[in-house]
Design an enzyme around this catalytic site. Structure first.
Site, mmCIF file in Angstrom:
data_model
loop_
_atom_site.group_PDB
_atom_site.id
_atom_site.type_symbol
_atom_site.label_atom_id
_atom_site.label_comp_id
_atom_site.label_asym_id
_atom_site.label_seq_id
_atom_site.Cartn_x
_atom_site.Cartn_y
_atom_site.Cartn_z
ATOM 1 N N GLU A 32 0.830 -1.198 0.000
ATOM 2 C CA GLU A 32 0.000 0.000 0.000
ATOM 3 C C GLU A 32 0.871 1.257 0.000
ATOM 4 O O GLU A 32 2.025 1.237 0.441
ATOM 5 C CB GLU A 32 -0.932 -0.001 1.216
ATOM 6 C CG GLU A 32 -1.928 -1.149 1.230
ATOM 7 C CD GLU A 32 -2.799 -1.194 -0.011
ATOM 8 O OE1 GLU A 32 -3.189 -0.116 -0.514
ATOM 9 O OE2 GLU A 32 -3.071 -2.305 -0.497
ATOM 10 N N HIS A 85 -49.896 21.319 -35.294
ATOM 11 C CA HIS A 85 -49.406 22.309 -34.347
ATOM 12 C C HIS A 85 -50.428 22.667 -33.280
ATOM 13 O O HIS A 85 -51.634 22.585 -33.490
ATOM 14 C CB HIS A 85 -48.947 23.608 -35.044
ATOM 15 C CG HIS A 85 -49.636 23.904 -36.330
ATOM 16 N ND1 HIS A 85 -48.983 24.300 -37.462
ATOM 17 C CD2 HIS A 85 -50.945 23.835 -36.677
ATOM 18 C CE1 HIS A 85 -49.841 24.469 -38.445
ATOM 19 N NE2 HIS A 85 -51.034 24.198 -37.992
#
Length: 487
Positions: free
Chosen positions: A165, A373
């Site tokens: 580590e 629309h």
């Protein structure tokens, strides 16, 4: 690559993930439309293991149902082992191995918070492990900056002597760029024996899986390491920053895969594609487009810009512009958008159209039918080649229940038509502008509503004196009177 045999996989997903600062268990956070744990299980399932085990613990009331759902999605049995107390990675593997009491083949151990790992990489790890006759094989990676990672130390013959580590490494050891990823392959019998010899004599007071390497070496077994070709695959997720980073990496993978498959993506940086999305060839995707869920885009379609589709089927040659859509079907050569909202249950037929500022929900629209629309259409069926005029509303809700409207084929409705459901309009019927349809309209009929227009002269000047409208009206009347006098 050789077929993987005599293999089991353990996925560790018991940790608390406190750095996520979330009420959702860490491995259940999503990238690419799939949880971190889902990604890990998909990778492990790619080994076709004889046994697949998930170790659950923290918030397992959330994790266990998620594992069951992923198992069903994979069509693969997934066992669950419970780690009641989170006492380190070694203890987690002990719990996982308890679900494999008779198994002594190769055991692959991976983590539920490593979402980018590919099945191919796990298969390569397995092949290296068995090919080198290792008792333990570490999946390692080489980093430009290995700070914070455990260094993999090797002997002259290439075997691994230790994982050191960062805090314990010497200055010379810290120069090593090969590091431990936390993914391992173990000989099952060696692992089972070594786990009984783990101890918690360390700063954290926990059992570490990395201690198995030293135990195996002391017993005379070979420990090796396989270097992953792409370190990004082994990116872990511990907080929201890393979650976003992993999401970007995964999305780059998905976008590049789509482009190599024959899709034009105008701006890869603003395009997001989920892992379950399917895209055909000669598709064009414009900027700021997101594709999620089981969305499918057929050949030659064009999507975007500014479009989000979730579980949408887009047919060949269709165009979808500035649209948000969910759980619906868009037929081939249909036109959608801009600024269209498609709610669940919509089916748009071939060459159909939902135009600007249209909201649709639970509606079937026939071939060639146009809703161009400014319209709300919900709980409706419209036949083929009909046209719904601008600003029309399908009034489907009576305050308690939703009702259905049926429109036939070749129907033409005027602007601002209201359909008060339940109502049926027959084939070939017309409606005048501003019509409120409360009753069924027979085929071929013209529906009109409202009385004759009545103009009340001088109303504004009498009822709204002194207003700009009254002044404008007065000037117009004076001008008209002057014209008449002159003539």
């Amino acid at each position: 690559m050789a077929e993987v045999t005599n293999c089991a996989a353990i996925v560790l997903a018991a940790g608390a993930g406190t750095r996520m600062k979330s009420s959702t268990q860490k491995t259940l956070h999503e990238i690419g439309g799939r949880s971190l744990l889902g990604h890990a299980l998909h990778a492990a399932a790619g080994l076709n293991p004889e046994h697949l085990v998930v170790v659950v613990g923290h918030q397992r009331d959330q994790v266990s149902p998620a594992v069951d759902a992923i198992s069903e999605e994979l069509d693969c049995a997934v066992s669950q082992a419970v780690q009641e107390e989170q006492n380190g990675t070694g203890h987690a593997v002990q719990c996982g191995l308890s679900a494999l009491p008779e198994f002594d083949g190769t055991v692959i151990v991976t983590n539920g918070d490593v979402p980018l790992l590919r099945p191919e990489t796990l298969r390569q790890l397995h092949e290296a492990h068995t090919g080198e006759a290792n008792a333990v094989t570490v999946l390692s990676m080489t980093l430009e900056d290995p700070t914070g990672y455990g260094r993999v130390l090797r002997a002259d013959d290439g075997s691994v002597t230790a994982i050191v580590e960062q805090k314990d490494a010497s200055e010379e050891q810290r120069k090593v760029r090969e590091v431990n990823s936390g993914v391992f392959a173990f000989d099952g019998a060696v692992l089972r024996d070594a786990l009984t010899k783990l101890n918690s004599d360390n700063a954290q007071g926990e059992l570490y899986i990395t201690d198995v390497l030293e135990i195996a070496r002391e017993a005379g077994h070979r420990v090796g390491a396989h270097v992953a070709a792409d370190p990004e695959e082994l990116s872990g997720v511990n907080d929201r920053v890393q979650l976003a980073a992993a999401g970007r990496l995964l999305n780059r993978r998905m976008v590049e895969e789509a482009m190599r498959g024959g899709t034009t993506i105008v701006d890869p940086d603003t395009t997001w594609i989920g892992v379950n999305v399917t895209i055909g060839q000669d598709v064009v995707i414009h900027p700021n487009t997101q594709l999620w869920g089981a969305t499918t885009i057929a050949d030659g379609a064009e999507v975007g810009p500014d479009t989000t589709l979730t579980n949408i089927q887009v047919g060949a040659g269709a165009s979808v512009v500035r649209t948000h859509g969910f759980d619906s079907v868009i037929g081939s050569n249909a036109q959608i958008g801009p600024f269209t909202y498609i709610r669940p249950g919509v089916i748009v037929g071939e060459e159909g159209k939902l135009g600007g500022f249209v909201e649709a929900k639970k509606t079937q629209i026939g071939r060639g039918t146009k809703v161009p629309h400014l319209t709300y259409i919900g709980d409706a069926t419209v036949g083929d080649y009909s046209n719904i005029g601008a600003s029309s509303v399908f009034v489907n809700y009576d305050g308690v229940n939703k009702h259905h409207t049926t429109i036939g084929s070749h129907v033409r409705t005027g602007s601002d038509t209201m359909f008060i459901a339940p109502v049926t309009v027959g084939d070939g019927a017309y409606s005048g502008a501003g019509t409120v349809i409360k009753d069924d309209v027979p085929p071929g009929a013209l529906a009109v509503s409202g009385g004759k227009q009545r103009n009340i002269e001088g109303w504004v000047q009498k009822k709204r004196p002194g207003t700009p409208a009254a002044e404008a009206a007065g000037k117009a009347q004076d001008a008209k009177a002057n014209d008449q006098t002159t003539n």
